[in-house]
Design a protein around this motif. Sequence first.
Motif, PDB file in Angstrom:
ATOM      1  N   ILE A 124     -63.664  14.322 -74.802  1.00  0.00           N
ATOM      2  CA  ILE A 124     -64.580  15.139 -75.643  1.00  0.00           C
ATOM      3  C   ILE A 124     -66.333  14.075 -75.209  1.00  0.00           C
ATOM      4  CG2 ILE A 124     -65.862  15.244 -77.506  1.00  0.00           C
ATOM      5  CD1 ILE A 124     -62.832  15.080 -79.549  1.00  0.00           C
ATOM      6  N   LYS A 125     -67.043  14.453 -74.366  1.00  0.00           N
ATOM      7  CA  LYS A 125     -67.835  13.889 -73.695  1.00  0.00           C
ATOM      8  C   LYS A 125     -69.365  14.310 -74.316  1.00  0.00           C
ATOM      9  CE  LYS A 125     -70.419  13.863 -69.221  1.00  0.00           C
ATOM     10  NZ  LYS A 125     -70.705  14.462 -68.171  1.00  0.00           N
ATOM     11  N   LEU A 126     -69.982  13.065 -74.497  1.00  0.00           N
ATOM     12  CA  LEU A 126     -71.262  13.672 -75.213  1.00  0.00           C
ATOM     13  C   LEU A 126     -72.458  13.374 -74.578  1.00  0.00           C
ATOM     14  CD1 LEU A 126     -69.741  12.536 -78.213  1.00  0.00           C
ATOM     15  CD2 LEU A 126     -71.525  11.761 -78.799  1.00  0.00           C
ATOM     16  N   ASP A 127     -72.908  14.696 -74.633  1.00  0.00           N
ATOM     17  CA  ASP A 127     -74.582  14.480 -73.725  1.00  0.00           C
ATOM     18  C   ASP A 127     -75.765  14.789 -74.715  1.00  0.00           C
ATOM     19  OD1 ASP A 127     -75.544  14.660 -71.225  1.00  0.00           O
ATOM     20  OD2 ASP A 127     -75.502  17.069 -70.911  1.00  0.00           O
ATOM     21  N   THR A 128     -75.148  14.357 -75.697  1.00  0.00           N
ATOM     22  CA  THR A 128     -76.981  14.528 -76.527  1.00  0.00           C
ATOM     23  C   THR A 128     -77.007  12.732 -76.775  1.00  0.00           C
ATOM     24  OG1 THR A 128     -74.684  14.100 -79.022  1.00  0.00           O
ATOM     25  CG2 THR A 128     -75.754  16.117 -78.044  1.00  0.00           C
ATOM     26  N   MET A 129     -78.465  13.297 -77.727  1.00  0.00           N
ATOM     27  CA  MET A 129     -79.106  11.367 -77.577  1.00  0.00           C
ATOM     28  C   MET A 129     -78.247  10.712 -78.736  1.00  0.00           C
ATOM     29  SD  MET A 129     -82.582  13.367 -78.774  1.00  0.00           S
ATOM     30  CE  MET A 129     -82.020  14.593 -79.959  1.00  0.00           C
ATOM     31  N   ASP A 130     -76.350  10.934 -78.957  1.00  0.00           N
ATOM     32  CA  ASP A 130     -75.929   9.508 -78.733  1.00  0.00           C
ATOM     33  C   ASP A 130     -75.550   9.772 -77.925  1.00  0.00           C
ATOM     34  OD1 ASP A 130     -76.771  10.246 -82.170  1.00  0.00           O
ATOM     35  OD2 ASP A 130     -75.647  12.554 -82.314  1.00  0.00           O
ATOM     36  N   ALA A 131     -75.220  10.154 -76.617  1.00  0.00           N
ATOM     37  CA  ALA A 131     -74.220   9.620 -76.410  1.00  0.00           C
ATOM     38  C   ALA A 131     -74.527   7.670 -75.985  1.00  0.00           C
ATOM     39  CB  ALA A 131     -74.443  10.204 -74.746  1.00  0.00           C
ATOM     40  N   GLY A 132     -75.383   7.418 -75.790  1.00  0.00           N
ATOM     41  CA  GLY A 132     -75.184   5.718 -75.482  1.00  0.00           C
ATOM     42  C   GLY A 132     -75.056   4.899 -76.919  1.00  0.00           C
ATOM     43  N   GLU A 133     -75.434   6.086 -78.067  1.00  0.00           N
ATOM     44  CA  GLU A 133     -75.474   5.028 -78.962  1.00  0.00           C
ATOM     45  C   GLU A 133     -73.353   5.161 -79.391  1.00  0.00           C
ATOM     46  OE1 GLU A 133     -77.341   5.535 -82.569  1.00  0.00           O
ATOM     47  OE2 GLU A 133     -79.165   5.003 -81.204  1.00  0.00           O
ATOM     48  N   PHE A 134     -73.428   6.193 -79.102  1.00  0.00           N
ATOM     49  CA  PHE A 134     -71.701   6.557 -79.039  1.00  0.00           C
ATOM     50  C   PHE A 134     -70.737   5.533 -78.626  1.00  0.00           C
ATOM     51  CE2 PHE A 134     -67.506   8.044 -78.820  1.00  0.00           C
ATOM     52  CZ  PHE A 134     -67.134   9.076 -80.118  1.00  0.00           C
ATOM     53  N   LYS A 135     -70.979   5.183 -77.640  1.00  0.00           N
ATOM     54  CA  LYS A 135     -70.683   4.340 -76.095  1.00  0.00           C
ATOM     55  C   LYS A 135     -70.468   2.800 -76.685  1.00  0.00           C
ATOM     56  CE  LYS A 135     -70.683   2.992 -71.896  1.00  0.00           C
ATOM     57  NZ  LYS A 135     -71.188   3.237 -70.263  1.00  0.00           N
ATOM     58  N   ALA A 136     -72.151   2.387 -77.314  1.00  0.00           N
ATOM     59  CA  ALA A 136     -72.225   0.836 -78.075  1.00  0.00           C
ATOM     60  C   ALA A 136     -70.892   0.674 -79.084  1.00  0.00           C
ATOM     61  CB  ALA A 136     -73.409   0.777 -78.282  1.00  0.00           C
ATOM     62  N   HIS A 137     -70.795   1.686 -80.043  1.00  0.00           N
ATOM     63  CA  HIS A 137     -69.902   2.146 -80.874  1.00  0.00           C
ATOM     64  C   HIS A 137     -68.512   1.375 -80.698  1.00  0.00           C
ATOM     65  CE1 HIS A 137     -72.871   2.265 -84.456  1.00  0.00           C
ATOM     66  NE2 HIS A 137     -72.747   3.748 -84.064  1.00  0.00           N
ATOM     67  N   LEU A 138     -67.973   2.175 -79.508  1.00  0.00           N
ATOM     68  CA  LEU A 138     -66.967   1.887 -79.075  1.00  0.00           C
ATOM     69  C   LEU A 138     -66.764   0.849 -78.189  1.00  0.00           C
ATOM     70  CD1 LEU A 138     -66.470   5.172 -77.057  1.00  0.00           C
ATOM     71  CD2 LEU A 138     -65.434   4.394 -79.292  1.00  0.00           C
ATOM     72  N   GLU A 139     -67.673   0.207 -78.162  1.00  0.00           N
ATOM     73  CA  GLU A 139     -67.609  -0.989 -76.876  1.00  0.00           C
ATOM     74  C   GLU A 139     -67.591  -2.600 -77.729  1.00  0.00           C
ATOM     75  OE1 GLU A 139     -70.312  -0.838 -73.945  1.00  0.00           O
ATOM     76  OE2 GLU A 139     -69.166   0.303 -72.368  1.00  0.00           O
ATOM     77  N   LYS A 140     -69.037  -2.405 -78.804  1.00  0.00           N
ATOM     78  CA  LYS A 140     -68.772  -3.763 -79.566  1.00  0.00           C
ATOM     79  C   LYS A 140     -68.658  -3.317 -81.439  1.00  0.00           C
ATOM     80  CE  LYS A 140     -72.158  -6.436 -76.837  1.00  0.00           C
ATOM     81  NZ  LYS A 140     -73.163  -6.496 -76.921  1.00  0.00           N
ATOM     82  N   PRO A 141     -67.235  -2.938 -81.235  1.00  0.00           N
ATOM     83  CA  PRO A 141     -67.160  -2.266 -82.626  1.00  0.00           C
ATOM     84  C   PRO A 141     -68.263  -2.924 -83.860  1.00  0.00           C
ATOM     85  CG  PRO A 141     -64.939  -2.535 -81.846  1.00  0.00           C
ATOM     86  CD  PRO A 141     -66.291  -3.922 -81.215  1.00  0.00           C
ATOM     87  N   SER A 142     -67.968  -4.297 -84.011  1.00  0.00           N
ATOM     88  CA  SER A 142     -68.797  -4.833 -85.331  1.00  0.00           C
ATOM     89  C   SER A 142     -70.641  -4.447 -85.255  1.00  0.00           C
ATOM     90  CB  SER A 142     -69.083  -6.549 -84.729  1.00  0.00           C
ATOM     91  OG  SER A 142     -70.070  -6.801 -83.589  1.00  0.00           O
ATOM     92  N   GLY A 143     -70.640  -4.160 -84.142  1.00  0.00           N
ATOM     93  CA  GLY A 143     -72.725  -3.972 -83.463  1.00  0.00           C
ATOM     94  C   GLY A 143     -73.695  -4.440 -84.278  1.00  0.00           C
ATOM     95  N   GLN A 144     -72.871  -5.924 -83.680  1.00  0.00           N
ATOM     96  CA  GLN A 144     -74.099  -7.053 -83.688  1.00  0.00           C
ATOM     97  C   GLN A 144     -75.271  -7.038 -83.039  1.00  0.00           C
ATOM     98  OE1 GLN A 144     -70.822 -10.287 -84.163  1.00  0.00           O
ATOM     99  NE2 GLN A 144     -70.733  -9.905 -86.720  1.00  0.00           N
TER     100      GLN A 144
END
Length: 595
Positions: A124-144
């Motif tokens: 499921i590929k996001l090409d929206t404005m959320d794409a970068g943030e979605f990837k960040a949530h995957l890479e850094k679960p804590s979001g710190q």
Amino acid sequence: MKIQPHALSISNLLGTQNEQFLIPSYQRRYSWRPEQLYQLIDDLGMIETNEGHLLGSIVCLTGAHSGGLNTLELVDGQQRLTTISILLECLRERFEAEGNIDRVQEISRLLMCKTYDGPAMPKIKLDTMDAGEFKAHLEKPSGQGQSFLNDNLRKVFESAREWVSGQAPEDISKFTYKLISDAIIVRLDVSNAKDAFKLFETINNRGLKLSLTDIIKNFMLGNAARFGNDQLEAAKKSWSTLMSHLDGTDTDSFFRYFLISKLQARVTKSKVIEDFRWFFMSEVVEADILPDRGFYYWEEENEEDESGDADEAEVKLEAHANATTQITFKEFLENLVIAGKAFGELISGETGHKKIDRHLRNLRMIKATQAYGFLMHLRVGRIDDATFIKVLKLTENFLVRRHVCRERANETETLFAHLCEIDPQNPLQDLIESYRDYTPSDDKFQEDFASAQYPANIIERARYCLEQFEIAKHGTHQELAVLGSDEVHVEHIIPQKIQARRNRPEQEGWLAYLGDKAVHRHTRNVGRIGNLTLFAGTLNIMASNNPFEAQKSSYQKSSILLTKALGKQAHFRFAQVEARSKELAAVAVTQWPIP
């Protein structure tokens, strides 16, 4: 319309390795909240053994099938499918942490796609404005250490991780099986773009109610598809640009104010869809080939409008429909994007010009919503910065007076709609004359200012007034110090609660100190301007029989002159609230003069 429906389990829906679901850039940001996530989880939890459960449908715009990667453009269902992918990612994380390799591989197969010899890519590929943030949530679960623009996406990721981590091993295995094997999605494949966008509006999904923006988007893209593939691609690109300009704003409001600025008449929320459709039909040259009634049907909620402005808007629409000059679809898109950029800058107060941005902040604080269609008209019309600053200051004065005197909001918005007839290159004379006609008198403004109440929903308006009083006292040098600090807030001198509660020393003694009928008189006086001041930090208060005396030392240390002056007061009861309100009201007459 040719539709190919497929009832598929999540395993079958996501299991085809050379298919990728694309959430295109013209789609809105992810907007589900934890409530929708938990409802989805509850729906899955109620599935009985060997029974399926329909989660809803998705609409896919498909091309010709090939041996390579096949991209399915998701026209409808992005909220649900994105949420399912979030759940799968969180489940994969847990199984990975537990060392359950088989389950990790099973879920990873659903989350990734690839061609025979190509690299793995997100299913499921996001090409929206959320794409970068979605990837960040995957890479850094804590979001710190990160800040996110889409708070809904952050909260759903956090809620999903919290729920998954809190389940017992046996329960999480059952849930995973139900999600992958028993949950059913109806996939509707449509090969024709215009049919896909039309279908979107006719499907009743669980999820959020369609917004005005969603309906307008599908109207635009559906008609663009009828004009041709080049027009459709241009419309998608323009819509993506428009949404980026409007990010963080109420996009439904944009379309209402866009129509107001174009029709020069007040447009109610219930009429936005209908009026936009017919404005589009009358303005766009290519629309001449379309049926008069358009291609979509929707029912609007009734909205009372006693002002009679709906009839005026219809007259304006008829005038547009009868106009001989039309513009191309490309020009219509360009105009929409330009207006969206102007609106986004007005709402955010980020034009890049410090004085303009300061005045836009002021207008936001006093809730100058009725003026945005007119201000957008001026910015689109390329008003020069110096003149625009004068307009903004005049508008501040005008709206403060009308708001304080509780003049009818509909009348104010109608006036601003009519002002959209003004030449943006030379607006001041006509603007000043109109403001003079509708500005409350000095006597009325002074009287109402002294008695006005500022509850929590308009406390920013009180802050604006106090800031302007303070700036007048301090001058330019201290202006930024007062306005630039996040610690400065509006303080109630006599507190909002005067009946003592445990561990609230600031409330101790106020009932006795304020005297007879304190509770009744408090209700009428606590929200008045005379009982409000600006303060930085936290009051250092101890329980006392004279609670105001306990506050004075904190006031005396303040660098804010309005507040420092309170330290000279011997007492502060309702009589002082009355006197201070009248004193500030007398200053307000000159602070916000009639043009």
